[in-house]
Design an enzyme around this catalytic site. Structure first.
Site, mmCIF file in Angstrom:
data_model
loop_
_atom_site.group_PDB
_atom_site.id
_atom_site.type_symbol
_atom_site.label_atom_id
_atom_site.label_comp_id
_atom_site.label_asym_id
_atom_site.label_seq_id
_atom_site.Cartn_x
_atom_site.Cartn_y
_atom_site.Cartn_z
ATOM 1 N N ASP A 7 68.454 -1.203 -153.998
ATOM 2 C CA ASP A 7 67.374 -0.625 -154.811
ATOM 3 C C ASP A 7 67.840 0.761 -155.253
ATOM 4 O OD1 ASP A 7 64.768 -0.235 -155.941
ATOM 5 O OD2 ASP A 7 64.182 0.906 -154.180
ATOM 6 N N SER A 8 67.012 1.424 -156.045
ATOM 7 C CA SER A 8 67.332 2.789 -156.457
ATOM 8 C C SER A 8 67.152 3.785 -155.310
ATOM 9 C CB SER A 8 66.419 3.201 -157.609
ATOM 10 O OG SER A 8 65.066 3.165 -157.176
ATOM 11 N N CYS A 70 64.828 -4.511 -156.371
ATOM 12 C CA CYS A 70 64.375 -3.523 -157.352
ATOM 13 C C CYS A 70 63.777 -4.282 -158.528
ATOM 14 C CB CYS A 70 65.574 -2.696 -157.814
ATOM 15 S SG CYS A 70 65.188 -1.578 -159.170
ATOM 16 N N GLU A 143 59.112 9.074 -153.035
ATOM 17 C CA GLU A 143 60.446 9.543 -152.612
ATOM 18 C C GLU A 143 60.397 10.986 -152.119
ATOM 19 O OE1 GLU A 143 63.603 8.219 -152.424
ATOM 20 O OE2 GLU A 143 63.100 6.197 -153.122
ATOM 21 N N CYS A 172 56.788 -3.043 -158.197
ATOM 22 C CA CYS A 172 57.923 -2.164 -157.876
ATOM 23 C C CYS A 172 57.996 -2.145 -156.355
ATOM 24 C CB CYS A 172 57.650 -0.772 -158.432
ATOM 25 S SG CYS A 172 58.727 0.530 -157.794
ATOM 26 N N HIS A 174 58.813 -0.015 -154.280
ATOM 27 C CA HIS A 174 58.312 1.186 -153.591
ATOM 28 C C HIS A 174 56.826 1.063 -153.240
ATOM 29 C CE1 HIS A 174 61.967 3.183 -155.041
ATOM 30 N NE2 HIS A 174 61.665 4.228 -154.302
HETATM 31 N N1 DGL Z 1 61.965 0.231 -156.508
HETATM 32 C C1 DGL Z 1 62.215 0.151 -157.883
HETATM 33 C C2 DGL Z 1 61.584 -0.992 -158.598
HETATM 34 O O1 DGL Z 1 61.240 -1.930 -157.906
HETATM 35 C C3 DGL Z 1 62.798 1.277 -158.621
HETATM 36 C C4 DGL Z 1 61.912 2.315 -159.098
HETATM 37 C C5 DGL Z 1 62.613 3.470 -159.740
HETATM 38 O O2 DGL Z 1 63.684 3.873 -159.279
HETATM 39 O O3 DGL Z 1 62.070 3.971 -160.727
HETATM 40 O O4 DGL Z 1 61.424 -1.008 -159.789
#
Ligand code: DGL
Length: 241
Positions: A7-8, A70, A143, A172, A174
């Site tokens: 993931d990011s 992600c 974050e 997402c 997160h």
């Molecule tokens: N967790 C991510 C997603 O599912 C990335 C969000 C991001 O870095 O903007 O899209």
């Protein structure tokens, strides 16, 4: 089996945690590209370049399969990545689409990054009433632990949809981290869908259990958030060399 997950940032840990809870006997290697976070506002070309680097890192760690934890990469780059690599690659969104198409939910809200919403992946593949809602501030809040801004931000994004939907997709990875705040906002009256659940059918258990976590940039906040989200003893957390 050695399972690569990326993931990011810390968001994909929600996926890793769920996989580990259900299938503890695998060797998990996680990569969070915290140096290049957030992914949600990047161009398709930038996302292709970054996700290629993420996968190359995991291939160096000799993984057998890759989970794209992600939503942004899954909705924009999955065909590109699948055509580039022989190794099995599973995205986080298509199991959710399959699950929803077989469900009785009809009024579905999707919260996700700008880039995921702009792909219209849910709207284009679901035969339901879909409300696409861009929620770009959630990732920086999560974050950077800026939780004092969260309730206000939830209200500003969701008040318009509160009475229209019967299920909200956490589009997402997160967002399961803020599930309690979202449940509180909806008084537990709306179903929240964590996309890692429909994904579970893609994996099986093996016979070795380990987790190794890598980030492209590491600091105290990331270490503490990782420990808090995973809540697993003796974690190995390193900065990518
Ligand atoms: N967790 C991510 C997603 O599912 C990335 C969000 C991001 O870095 O903007 O899209």
């Amino acid at each position: 089996m050695r399972v690569g997950v990326f993931d990011s940032g810390i968001g994909g840990l929600t996926v890793l945690k769920n996989l580990y809870m259900h299938y503890p006997n695998n060797e998990y290697v996680y990569f969070g590209d915290t140096l290049n976070l957030p992914y949600g506002n990047k161009t398709k070309e930038e996302l292709e370049k970054l996700s290629t680097k993420d996968i190359e890192f995991l291939l160096d760690k000799k993984v057998d399969i890759i989970i794209v934890a992600c939503g942004t990469v899954s909705s924009n780059c999955i065909e590109y990545l699948k055509s580039k690599y022989q190794i099995p690659i599973y995205d986080i969104i298509s199991p959710t689409i399959k699950y929803l198409n077989n469900s009785n939910y009809n009024n579905i809200g999707i919260i996700a990054t700008n880039k995921t919403i702009d792909s219209h992946i849910f709207k284009n593949n679901l035969n339901k009433s879909i409300y696409e809602i861009k929620t770009p501030d959630f990732v920086p809040i999560i974050e950077n632990n800026r939780y004092s801004e969260l309730d206000y931000t939830i209200d500003s994004y969701l008040k318009e949809y509160k009475d229209k939907i019967d299920l909200l997709v956490l589009g997402c990875t997160h967002y399961p981290i803020i599930k309690d705040n979202l449940n509180k906002y909806f008084n537990n009256k709306i179903e929240l869908l964590d996309m890692s659940y429909p994904l579970l059918e893609k994996l099986t258990d093996d016979n070795i259990s380990s987790i190794k976590i890598y980030y492209s940039k590491l600091n105290e906040t990331i270490i503490n958030n990782t420990k808090k989200i995973l809540d697993i003893d003796n974690l190995s957390i390193e900065e990518k060399e």
